[in-house]
Design a protein around this motif. Structure first.
Motif, PDB file in Angstrom:
ATOM      1  N   SER A   1       0.810  -1.221   0.000  1.00 12.70           N
ATOM      2  CA  SER A   1       0.000   0.000   0.000  1.00 12.70           C
ATOM      3  C   SER A   1       0.840   1.266   0.000  1.00 12.70           C
ATOM      4  O   SER A   1       0.317   2.355  -0.278  1.00 12.70           O
ATOM      5  CB  SER A   1      -0.924   0.014   1.223  1.00 12.70           C
ATOM      6  N   VAL A   2       2.137   1.156   0.301  1.00  7.31           N
ATOM      7  CA  VAL A   2       2.974   2.341   0.503  1.00  7.31           C
ATOM      8  C   VAL A   2       3.284   3.002  -0.844  1.00  7.31           C
ATOM      9  O   VAL A   2       3.789   2.365  -1.769  1.00  7.31           O
ATOM     10  CB  VAL A   2       4.268   1.964   1.245  1.00  7.31           C
ATOM     11  N   VAL A   3       2.971   4.297  -0.931  1.00  6.23           N
ATOM     12  CA  VAL A   3       3.202   5.063  -2.155  1.00  6.23           C
ATOM     13  C   VAL A   3       4.512   5.821  -1.988  1.00  6.23           C
ATOM     14  O   VAL A   3       4.563   6.929  -1.451  1.00  6.23           O
ATOM     15  CB  VAL A   3       2.028   6.023  -2.422  1.00  6.23           C
ATOM     16  N   PHE A   4       5.588   5.179  -2.430  1.00  6.17           N
ATOM     17  CA  PHE A   4       6.938   5.711  -2.224  1.00  6.17           C
ATOM     18  C   PHE A   4       7.775   5.587  -3.493  1.00  6.17           C
ATOM     19  O   PHE A   4       8.794   6.245  -3.622  1.00  6.17           O
ATOM     20  CB  PHE A   4       7.588   4.936  -1.072  1.00  6.17           C
ATOM     21  N   THR A   5       7.342   4.724  -4.408  1.00  7.14           N
ATOM     22  CA  THR A   5       8.073   4.445  -5.643  1.00  7.14           C
ATOM     23  C   THR A   5       7.183   4.744  -6.842  1.00  7.14           C
ATOM     24  O   THR A   5       5.984   5.001  -6.711  1.00  7.14           O
ATOM     25  CB  THR A   5       8.480   2.963  -5.700  1.00  7.14           C
ATOM     26  N   ARG A   6       7.772   4.686  -8.038  1.00  6.60           N
ATOM     27  CA  ARG A   6       6.989   4.891  -9.257  1.00  6.60           C
ATOM     28  C   ARG A   6       5.878   3.849  -9.361  1.00  6.60           C
ATOM     29  O   ARG A   6       4.731   4.175  -9.682  1.00  6.60           O
ATOM     30  CB  ARG A   6       7.941   4.803 -10.463  1.00  6.60           C
ATOM     31  N   GLU A   7       6.205   2.585  -9.081  1.00  2.00           N
ATOM     32  CA  GLU A   7       5.193   1.534  -9.153  1.00  2.00           C
ATOM     33  C   GLU A   7       4.149   1.687  -8.045  1.00  2.00           C
ATOM     34  O   GLU A   7       2.987   1.337  -8.226  1.00  2.00           O
ATOM     35  CB  GLU A   7       5.857   0.161  -9.058  1.00  2.00           C
ATOM     36  N   GLY A   8       4.579   2.228  -6.892  1.00  5.03           N
ATOM     37  CA  GLY A   8       3.625   2.472  -5.815  1.00  5.03           C
ATOM     38  C   GLY A   8       2.545   3.451  -6.228  1.00  5.03           C
ATOM     39  O   GLY A   8       1.354   3.246  -5.931  1.00  5.03           O
ATOM     40  N   TYR A   9       2.940   4.527  -6.911  1.00  5.98           N
ATOM     41  CA  TYR A   9       1.950   5.475  -7.422  1.00  5.98           C
ATOM     42  C   TYR A   9       1.016   4.808  -8.418  1.00  5.98           C
ATOM     43  O   TYR A   9      -0.198   5.038  -8.413  1.00  5.98           O
ATOM     44  CB  TYR A   9       2.642   6.671  -8.066  1.00  5.98           C
ATOM     45  N   ARG A  10       1.563   3.959  -9.281  1.00  5.91           N
ATOM     46  CA  ARG A  10       0.720   3.301 -10.283  1.00  5.91           C
ATOM     47  C   ARG A  10      -0.279   2.359  -9.639  1.00  5.91           C
ATOM     48  O   ARG A  10      -1.436   2.276 -10.060  1.00  5.91           O
ATOM     49  CB  ARG A  10       1.606   2.543 -11.281  1.00  5.91           C
TER      50      ARG A  10
ATOM     51  N   GLN B   1      -4.836   0.791  -9.990  1.00  7.79           N
ATOM     52  CA  GLN B   1      -5.370  -0.488  -9.525  1.00  7.79           C
ATOM     53  C   GLN B   1      -6.405  -0.313  -8.416  1.00  7.79           C
ATOM     54  O   GLN B   1      -6.981  -1.293  -7.952  1.00  7.79           O
ATOM     55  CB  GLN B   1      -4.231  -1.400  -9.052  1.00  7.79           C
ATOM     56  N   GLN B   2      -6.613   0.913  -7.984  1.00  5.96           N
ATOM     57  CA  GLN B   2      -7.618   1.219  -6.970  1.00  5.96           C
ATOM     58  C   GLN B   2      -8.528   2.332  -7.512  1.00  5.96           C
ATOM     59  O   GLN B   2      -8.478   3.473  -7.053  1.00  5.96           O
ATOM     60  CB  GLN B   2      -6.944   1.657  -5.658  1.00  5.96           C
ATOM     61  N   PRO B   3      -9.365   2.017  -8.494  1.00  6.56           N
ATOM     62  CA  PRO B   3     -10.134   3.071  -9.186  1.00  6.56           C
ATOM     63  C   PRO B   3     -11.074   3.850  -8.283  1.00  6.56           C
ATOM     64  O   PRO B   3     -11.359   5.028  -8.545  1.00  6.56           O
ATOM     65  CB  PRO B   3     -10.902   2.291 -10.258  1.00  6.56           C
ATOM     66  N   HIS B   4     -11.568   3.238  -7.208  1.00  5.90           N
ATOM     67  CA  HIS B   4     -12.492   3.963  -6.333  1.00  5.90           C
ATOM     68  C   HIS B   4     -11.783   5.066  -5.548  1.00  5.90           C
ATOM     69  O   HIS B   4     -12.440   5.993  -5.053  1.00  5.90           O
ATOM     70  CB  HIS B   4     -13.174   3.001  -5.359  1.00  5.90           C
ATOM     71  N   TYR B   5     -10.474   4.969  -5.430  1.00  4.54           N
ATOM     72  CA  TYR B   5      -9.725   5.978  -4.679  1.00  4.54           C
ATOM     73  C   TYR B   5      -9.873   7.355  -5.322  1.00  4.54           C
ATOM     74  O   TYR B   5     -10.116   8.352  -4.641  1.00  4.54           O
ATOM     75  CB  TYR B   5      -8.246   5.574  -4.600  1.00  4.54           C
ATOM     76  N   HIS B   6      -9.731   7.428  -6.635  1.00  3.84           N
ATOM     77  CA  HIS B   6      -9.900   8.694  -7.349  1.00  3.84           C
ATOM     78  C   HIS B   6     -11.265   9.289  -7.069  1.00  3.84           C
ATOM     79  O   HIS B   6     -11.400  10.488  -6.812  1.00  3.84           O
ATOM     80  CB  HIS B   6      -9.747   8.457  -8.859  1.00  3.84           C
ATOM     81  N   THR B   7     -12.291   8.447  -7.143  1.00  3.93           N
ATOM     82  CA  THR B   7     -13.654   8.924  -6.920  1.00  3.93           C
ATOM     83  C   THR B   7     -13.808   9.484  -5.519  1.00  3.93           C
ATOM     84  O   THR B   7     -14.421  10.535  -5.313  1.00  3.93           O
ATOM     85  CB  THR B   7     -14.649   7.774  -7.136  1.00  3.93           C
ATOM     86  N   PHE B   8     -13.235   8.796  -4.529  1.00  2.00           N
ATOM     87  CA  PHE B   8     -13.322   9.259  -3.150  1.00  2.00           C
ATOM     88  C   PHE B   8     -12.640  10.611  -2.983  1.00  2.00           C
ATOM     89  O   PHE B   8     -13.201  11.525  -2.361  1.00  2.00           O
ATOM     90  CB  PHE B   8     -12.692   8.239  -2.199  1.00  2.00           C
ATOM     91  N   VAL B   9     -11.440  10.767  -3.511  1.00  2.00           N
ATOM     92  CA  VAL B   9     -10.712  12.030  -3.337  1.00  2.00           C
ATOM     93  C   VAL B   9     -11.465  13.169  -4.015  1.00  2.00           C
ATOM     94  O   VAL B   9     -11.625  14.261  -3.440  1.00  2.00           O
ATOM     95  CB  VAL B   9      -9.271  11.922  -3.877  1.00  2.00           C
ATOM     96  N   LYS B  10     -11.972  12.938  -5.222  1.00  2.00           N
ATOM     97  CA  LYS B  10     -12.705  14.000  -5.915  1.00  2.00           C
ATOM     98  C   LYS B  10     -13.992  14.358  -5.176  1.00  2.00           C
ATOM     99  O   LYS B  10     -14.349  15.540  -5.076  1.00  2.00           O
ATOM    100  CB  LYS B  10     -13.010  13.575  -7.357  1.00  2.00           C
ATOM    101  N   ALA B  11     -14.679  13.361  -4.651  1.00  2.00           N
ATOM    102  CA  ALA B  11     -15.897  13.635  -3.889  1.00  2.00           C
ATOM    103  C   ALA B  11     -15.579  14.440  -2.632  1.00  2.00           C
ATOM    104  O   ALA B  11     -16.304  15.376  -2.272  1.00  2.00           O
ATOM    105  CB  ALA B  11     -16.592  12.324  -3.514  1.00  2.00           C
ATOM    106  N   SER B  12     -14.482  14.103  -1.964  1.00  2.00           N
ATOM    107  CA  SER B  12     -14.089  14.818  -0.750  1.00  2.00           C
ATOM    108  C   SER B  12     -13.737  16.269  -1.052  1.00  2.00           C
ATOM    109  O   SER B  12     -14.173  17.192  -0.345  1.00  2.00           O
ATOM    110  CB  SER B  12     -12.887  14.128  -0.093  1.00  2.00           C
ATOM    111  N   LEU B  13     -12.956  16.488  -2.097  1.00  2.00           N
ATOM    112  CA  LEU B  13     -12.523  17.843  -2.433  1.00  2.00           C
ATOM    113  C   LEU B  13     -13.675  18.716  -2.898  1.00  2.00           C
ATOM    114  O   LEU B  13     -13.670  19.935  -2.684  1.00  2.00           O
ATOM    115  CB  LEU B  13     -11.443  17.799  -3.525  1.00  2.00           C
TER     116      LEU B  13
END
Length: 294
Positions: free
Chosen positions: A181-190, A195-207
């Protein structure tokens, strides 16, 4: 962001990578040429986000493991520890305010051990998203994720202990307890972004639905800047800011730019003033006093 936890004495991203590379080479786990490349990538006083995540990726690639980032995160655990226990009083007070201020949710890009939250890779992520976006504020105990997954630390001479929060805590860039889960590398960001499409939706809804307070946040993550830009375009000009940020040493022109083009009003303090970095904590205290009056 990482600036919030600075009084605890954690190394910054650059120094963390340099310490990991040095130790991994000493352990015979990292080839000398990889460490040399990491040192070269991080030679600037303030390396770019691209240089930082490339350096992390180079280390991770040279430390093959059974699961993604397992050995890299093992080294991170060794270095991401407070410099002393108990924590300094200023850090304890920041954590106390983080627990007590009436936030709907706490979102952190930190993976140091002071904040325990649900990651986008956890099975409990949808429940945490639902609590943050749709539940009454504060969430009822039945709506919150498990206490061990939404907690903020306090300390004594023996180490850390965790106090449950009244709102969900989301470690959006991962937790050291879950290496992939750790976002520290290029592959971590990817992994996070694709690979977690709902994450984008959550962040946009929150903002778009709630006002954000950024604390110790560098605004260096390109994808978060783009998501915020999309929300600014959605909501248009005028009206109250969509976010506030506790910042230091920003000029009037910089503050006006962020308010006009990023929708962020900066609550700025001057580190050359008598209070120095205590300006950050003075602003937090003012917010706490205002919250208690409402």
């Amino acid at each position: 962001g990482a600036g919030f936890s600075a009084p605890a004495g954690f190394p910054g991203w650059k120094n963390l990578l340099l310490e990991i590379a040095e130790q991994a080479e000493a352990d015979g786990a990292l080839p000398a040429e990889v460490r040399a490349l990491v040192v070269s990538l991080l030679s600037a006083q303030w390396p770019s986000a691209t240089e930082l995540d490339q350096a992390a990726q180079q280390i991770d690639d040279a430390l093959p493991s059974a699961a993604p980032q397992e050995r890299l995160v093992g080294y991170m655990r060794r270095f991401l520890v407070p410099s002393a226990y108990p924590l300094p009083p200023v850090m304890e007070r920041r954590l106390e305010l983080l627990r007590s201020l009436p936030f709907r949710a706490i979102l952190t890009t930190n993976f140091n051990p002071l904040i325990s939250g649900v990651t986008p890779f956890d099975p409990g992520a949808p429940a945490a998203y639902r609590c943050a976006l749709r539940a009454a504020a504060p969430c009822t105990p039945s709506e919150l994720p498990p206490a061990e997954s939404s907690a903020v630390a306090t300390s004594d001479a023996y180490g850390l202990r965790f106090v449950p929060t009244c709102c969900p805590v989301l470690q959006i860039h991962g937790s050291l307890r879950l290496p992939r889960s750790v976002v520290f590398t290029r592959e971590g960001y990817r992994r996070l972004l694709y690979q977690q499409p709902h994450y984008h939706t959550f962040v946009k809804a929150s903002l778009s639905a709630y006002t954000v307070l950024y604390m110790g946040f560098s605004f260096s993550d390109a994808y978060l800047n783009e998501l915020r830009s999309e929300i600014v375009s959605l909501l248009g000009d005028g009206g109250a800011p969509i976010a506030y940020a506790i910042t230091n040493d920003k000029s009037e022109l910089q503050r006006k730019f962020f308010q006009k083009h990023e929708g962020v009003e900066m609550l700025n303090f001057d580190t050359s003033a008598p209070g120095g970095w205590g300006g950050f904590d003075a602003i937090l205290e003012e917010l706490d006093a205002a919250a208690k009056k409402t």
